[in-house]
Design an enzyme around this catalytic site. Sequence first.
Site, PDB file in Angstrom:
ATOM      1  N   ARG A  18       0.710  -1.248   0.004  1.00  0.00           N
ATOM      2  CA  ARG A  18       0.167  -0.013   0.024  1.00  0.00           C
ATOM      3  C   ARG A  18       0.896   1.310   0.024  1.00  0.00           C
ATOM      4  O   ARG A  18       1.863   1.412   0.960  1.00  0.00           O
ATOM      5  CB  ARG A  18      -0.824  -0.201   1.263  1.00  0.00           C
ATOM      6  N   ASP A  36       1.982 -10.246  14.014  1.00  0.00           N
ATOM      7  CA  ASP A  36       2.535 -10.114  12.446  1.00  0.00           C
ATOM      8  C   ASP A  36       2.571 -11.476  11.899  1.00  0.00           C
ATOM      9  O   ASP A  36       3.715 -12.449  12.350  1.00  0.00           O
ATOM     10  CB  ASP A  36       3.527  -9.137  12.237  1.00  0.00           C
ATOM     11  N   THR A  75      -1.034   7.749  -0.483  1.00  0.00           N
ATOM     12  CA  THR A  75      -2.214   7.611  -1.104  1.00  0.00           C
ATOM     13  C   THR A  75      -2.960   6.579  -0.785  1.00  0.00           C
ATOM     14  O   THR A  75      -4.406   6.589  -0.889  1.00  0.00           O
ATOM     15  CB  THR A  75      -1.895   7.251  -2.506  1.00  0.00           C
ATOM     16  N   ASP A 119       6.205 -11.792  10.150  1.00  0.00           N
ATOM     17  CA  ASP A 119       7.289 -12.060  11.080  1.00  0.00           C
ATOM     18  C   ASP A 119       7.223 -13.305  11.657  1.00  0.00           C
ATOM     19  O   ASP A 119       8.411 -13.938  11.781  1.00  0.00           O
ATOM     20  CB  ASP A 119       7.143 -10.986  11.950  1.00  0.00           C
TER      21      ASP A 119
HETATM   22  N1  URA Z   1      -1.595  -8.747   9.372  1.00  0.00           N
HETATM   23  C1  URA Z   1      -0.956  -9.534  10.182  1.00  0.00           C
HETATM   24  O1  URA Z   1       0.182 -10.377   9.983  1.00  0.00           O
HETATM   25  N2  URA Z   1      -1.601  -9.589  11.334  1.00  0.00           N
HETATM   26  C2  URA Z   1      -2.554  -8.700  11.817  1.00  0.00           C
HETATM   27  O2  URA Z   1      -3.119  -8.852  12.957  1.00  0.00           O
HETATM   28  C3  URA Z   1      -3.079  -7.842  10.529  1.00  0.00           C
HETATM   29  C4  URA Z   1      -2.230  -8.123   9.503  1.00  0.00           C
END
Ligand code: URA
Length: 209
Positions: free
Chosen positions: A104, A200, A108, A203
């Site tokens: 993204r 995440d 914008t 990660d």
């Molecule tokens: N992407 C992720 O990896 N975790 C989230 O909580 C939201 C988007």
Amino acid sequence: MSVVEIVDHPLIQHKISLLRDRNTGTKEFRDLVSEIAMLLCYEATRDLPTEEVEVETPVALARTKVLAGRKLALVPILRAGLGMVDGMLNLIPAAKVGHIGMYRNEETLVPVEYYCKLPNDINEREVFVLDPMLATGGSACDAIGQIKKRGAKHIKFIGLVAAPQGLKALHEAHPDVDIYVGALDEKLNDNGYIVPGLGDAGDRIFGTK
Ligand code: URA
């Protein structure tokens, strides 16, 4: 009518609870993502067509069923979707695998596709778009839009955890797409993370935190 299914099978619930735990390490996290993808694949392939064949068992002739040979494709959304590919391929090993990457633009907020490589015959395939986290739904909506532009007609989305906003956005943007997720969480926080979520996913799958 398209399907929107929270696949709340006990095994999926158990494994998602383990994923949520901040103390779950990278290897276990990756294995769990793969296992949950496999369980979701089982549910999302429930409507694959079959045909009758005759098979000689050691005892008698059996009239039985095999898959009717519909062509399948997986399209993980980079990067976290990659963690779901092996689990899916365990059950549907003949599927072709495309890839799509979206980011993204931070000013914008317009989604930009930075990579897309799909099987040439994507228009003939049933396509499973993979992304563990359906948060705002932005990437999934845009990725599916791009995949449709390249000719795909039959698309299902498979995710591990969804926020209500993401599920609604995806269903409204692509009402023809069946959606299968393992859990529907409470909300998004101000940083766009699903709450309670699991952090995440990319990660945690790749150990890049
Ligand atoms: N992407 C992720 O990896 N975790 C989230 O909580 C939201 C988007």
